[in-house]
Design an enzyme around this catalytic site. Structure first.
Site, mmCIF file in Angstrom:
data_model
loop_
_atom_site.group_PDB
_atom_site.id
_atom_site.type_symbol
_atom_site.label_atom_id
_atom_site.label_comp_id
_atom_site.label_asym_id
_atom_site.label_seq_id
_atom_site.Cartn_x
_atom_site.Cartn_y
_atom_site.Cartn_z
ATOM 1 C CD GLU A 299 -3.418 0.214 2.188
ATOM 2 O OE1 GLU A 299 -4.019 -0.730 2.076
ATOM 3 O OE2 GLU A 299 -3.409 0.985 3.208
ATOM 4 C CG HIS A 328 7.455 -29.638 1.758
ATOM 5 N ND1 HIS A 328 8.097 -30.708 1.469
ATOM 6 C CD2 HIS A 328 7.983 -29.157 2.925
ATOM 7 C CE1 HIS A 328 8.912 -30.948 2.310
ATOM 8 N NE2 HIS A 328 9.019 -29.891 3.306
ATOM 9 C CE LYS A 442 -10.803 2.657 3.572
ATOM 10 N NZ LYS A 442 -10.585 3.228 4.741
HETATM 11 O O1 PA5 Z 1 -2.981 1.775 5.821
HETATM 12 C C1 PA5 Z 1 -4.373 2.520 5.774
HETATM 13 O O2 PA5 Z 1 -4.426 3.460 5.895
HETATM 14 C C2 PA5 Z 1 -5.486 1.637 5.315
HETATM 15 O O3 PA5 Z 1 -5.035 0.218 5.040
HETATM 16 C C3 PA5 Z 1 -6.318 1.492 6.556
HETATM 17 O O4 PA5 Z 1 -5.786 1.039 7.729
HETATM 18 C C4 PA5 Z 1 -7.997 0.725 6.155
HETATM 19 O O5 PA5 Z 1 -8.109 1.064 5.143
HETATM 20 C C5 PA5 Z 1 -8.682 0.870 7.487
HETATM 21 O O6 PA5 Z 1 -8.947 2.264 7.787
HETATM 22 P P1 PA5 Z 1 -9.488 2.772 8.795
HETATM 23 O O7 PA5 Z 1 -8.776 2.690 9.978
HETATM 24 O O8 PA5 Z 1 -9.857 4.291 8.589
HETATM 25 O O9 PA5 Z 1 -10.774 2.034 9.247
#
Ligand code: PA5
Length: 473
Positions: A299, A328, A442
């Site tokens: 990410e 394996h 989202k």
């Molecule tokens: O790293 C990030 O920002 C995302 O992966 C969020 O953690 C994830 O989308 C969840 O978001 P939130 O904590 O706002 O619910």
């Protein structure tokens, strides 16, 4: 005095990064030290950026600025550990992967199956999906009267987490009545989002995700610390480990900075076509570290556009494997497949248990030879042997070794990978701290479910090419 305050303990627990098998002379097309020297200016500039941007990287301060929060958490969890039977984290992505990884690393490997007196705390469930079967089954195995739900969402609006909150709110109202809100602890932003409004309206216990701490960099704030402390993990030692690594990684000299060196080597490997980064822990306790790292690396670095607006489509695909299990399953590909990956082994010097393989079947020498060794020796030999086989086949690997798996070394590991990721972001000249691709998904979900304000997105979805039956067989 706690053991992490003793310098000799700290130094004996320093994790080691071994990158021999990335280098020329060890693997075909390996990296020549001269290449690293040739990039000296680039690396120094990235190191300078890490210093100048440190003020914005609030997650870097978490190991140093949370003594008050730690005291609050420890005070809160004393009651939870005493009184409740189930502690359920509701969250997703950065709000779930850290708690899962740290729990797996630092608690008994069969924690939930232990009897209460051996567990000495509630069972832990981290619900990071909205599979209806999973939600239904959760409610079948917990007793709501003895459950605390920790709802974690930094944005306070993520559909998955808010749907889970709606489910448990409804269930709690039916089961425990007026006291339902006492069963929910909110972890969210101080001001932004809907969860903080709900928490304030219903007077829920609340912990905060500090400003400037993004989801995947949030394990060392209350997002991860609360669940860890509930399960009996020494969160002060976890933070001390991270602080120790942060200090090591302040060194601007890449040859003495494990985070910078690992990032630089991975980027040099990408230049050679190694677009895949396999993380392969040789310890079940570290199994979910690979999941946590996968999100962090994917990410943070997977970006279409760089800081100057150029299309770059950057990133390196993280893959999770487990030693020895995946020897394996995957290792045939890692040795004889394309030269498109680097394997990062996570190794352990001293496992927390020693199990001897008993002697037996002496009349069958091909079995009997195992007797008298330990499982420790077996798994370490297999790690060594796999590292050797991968190197011999010409593929790159590196090995991160933990002297043992404890809060101090796990804190170091978390910090090492966060700093490696941030530094890789600097080398790639991308923003490692946003996630526009996730936001798109989202927003499309909000539109599909009729969230107010998403009419335009809904129209965009309706106008997208419709699937054709002829391509579905
Ligand atoms: O790293 C990030 O920002 C995302 O992966 C969020 O953690 C994830 O989308 C969840 O978001 P939130 O904590 O706002 O619910």
């Amino acid at each position: 005095m706690k053991r992490f305050q003793d310098e000799s303990f700290r130094n004996s627990m320093k994790i080691r990064v071994d990158f021999n098998n990335m280098m020329e002379g060890f693997v075909s097309n390996g990296i020549n030290p001269a290449e690293i020297e040739a990039n000296e200016v680039l690396y120094a500039e990235a190191a300078a950026s890490m210093v100048s941007k440190r003020g914005n990287m609030k997650w870097r301060e978490l190991p140093f600025n949370q003594s008050k929060i730690v005291a609050e958490i420890n005070a809160k969890v004393a009651g939870i550990r005493e009184s409740c039977e189930y502690f359920v984290v509701l969250g997703i992505g950065g709000s779930a992967l850290g708690p899962i990884a740290v729990h797996q690393a630092l608690c008994h490997l069969r924690y939930n199956e232990l009897p209460r007196e051996k567990r000495n705390g509630p069972k832990l469930f981290v619900e990071d999906n909205v599979d209806p079967e999973r939600m239904a089954s959760l409610l079948e195995v917990i007793d709501l009267k003895n459950t605390i739900f920790n709802v974690i969402t930094k944005s306070g609006s993520t559909s998955e987490t808010m749907a889970q909150l709606l489910l448990v709110t409804d269930a709690l109202k039916k089961e425990v009545g007026d006291d339902w809100a006492k069963h929910i602890v909110a972890t969210t932003d101080h001001n932004k989002g809907n969860l903080i409004k709900i928490a304030r309206e219903f007077d829920m216990d609340t912990f905060y995700v500090p400003d400037g701490v993004g989801g995947r960099f949030s394990e060392l704030c209350p997002v991860g610390l609360l669940a860890a402390a509930v399960c009996g993990i020494d969160i002060e030692e976890l933070l001390a480990g991270a602080a120790y690594m942060d200090k090591l990684c302040e060194n601007p000299d890449i040859w003495h900075n494990p985070a910078y060196m690992m990032a630089a080597l991975q980027m040099l490997a990408v230049d050679r076509g190694c677009n895949i980064n396999v993380m392969m822990p040789y310890a079940d306790s570290l199994k979910y570290m690979a999941d946590w790292f996968a999100q962090l690396w994917a990410e943070s670095l997977g970006k279409a556009v760089d800081n100057d607006g150029n299309e770059v489509y950057a990133g390196q695909t993280p893959v999770k494997a487990l030693g020895v299990t995946d020897q394996h399953s995957q290792v045939q590909l890692y040795t004889e497949g394309p030269f498109d990956k680097v394997v990062t082994f996570l190794a352990v010097d001293n496992y927390r248990s020693t199990v001897t393989i008993p002697h037996g079947y002496d009349h069958i020498p091909d079995v009997a030879f195992l007797g008298g060794h330990t499982f420790n020796k077996l798994i370490q030999s297999e790690q060594f042997a796999t590292e050797y086989a991968i190197r011999k086949s010409g593929h790159m690997s590196c090995t991160v070794t933990l002297p043992e798996v404890n809060p101090f070394t796990v804190g170091q590991l978390l910090c090492l990978f966060e700093l490696m990721t941030a530094y890789a972001g600097e080398l790639l000249n991308i923003n490692a701290f946003d996630q526009p691709g996730v936001e798109e998904g989202k927003n499309a979900t909000y539109a599909l479910l009729g969230k107010p304000g998403y009419d335009a997105k809904k129209a965009e979805l309706d106008a997208a090419p419709q699937k054709q039956d002829r391509y579905i067989i």
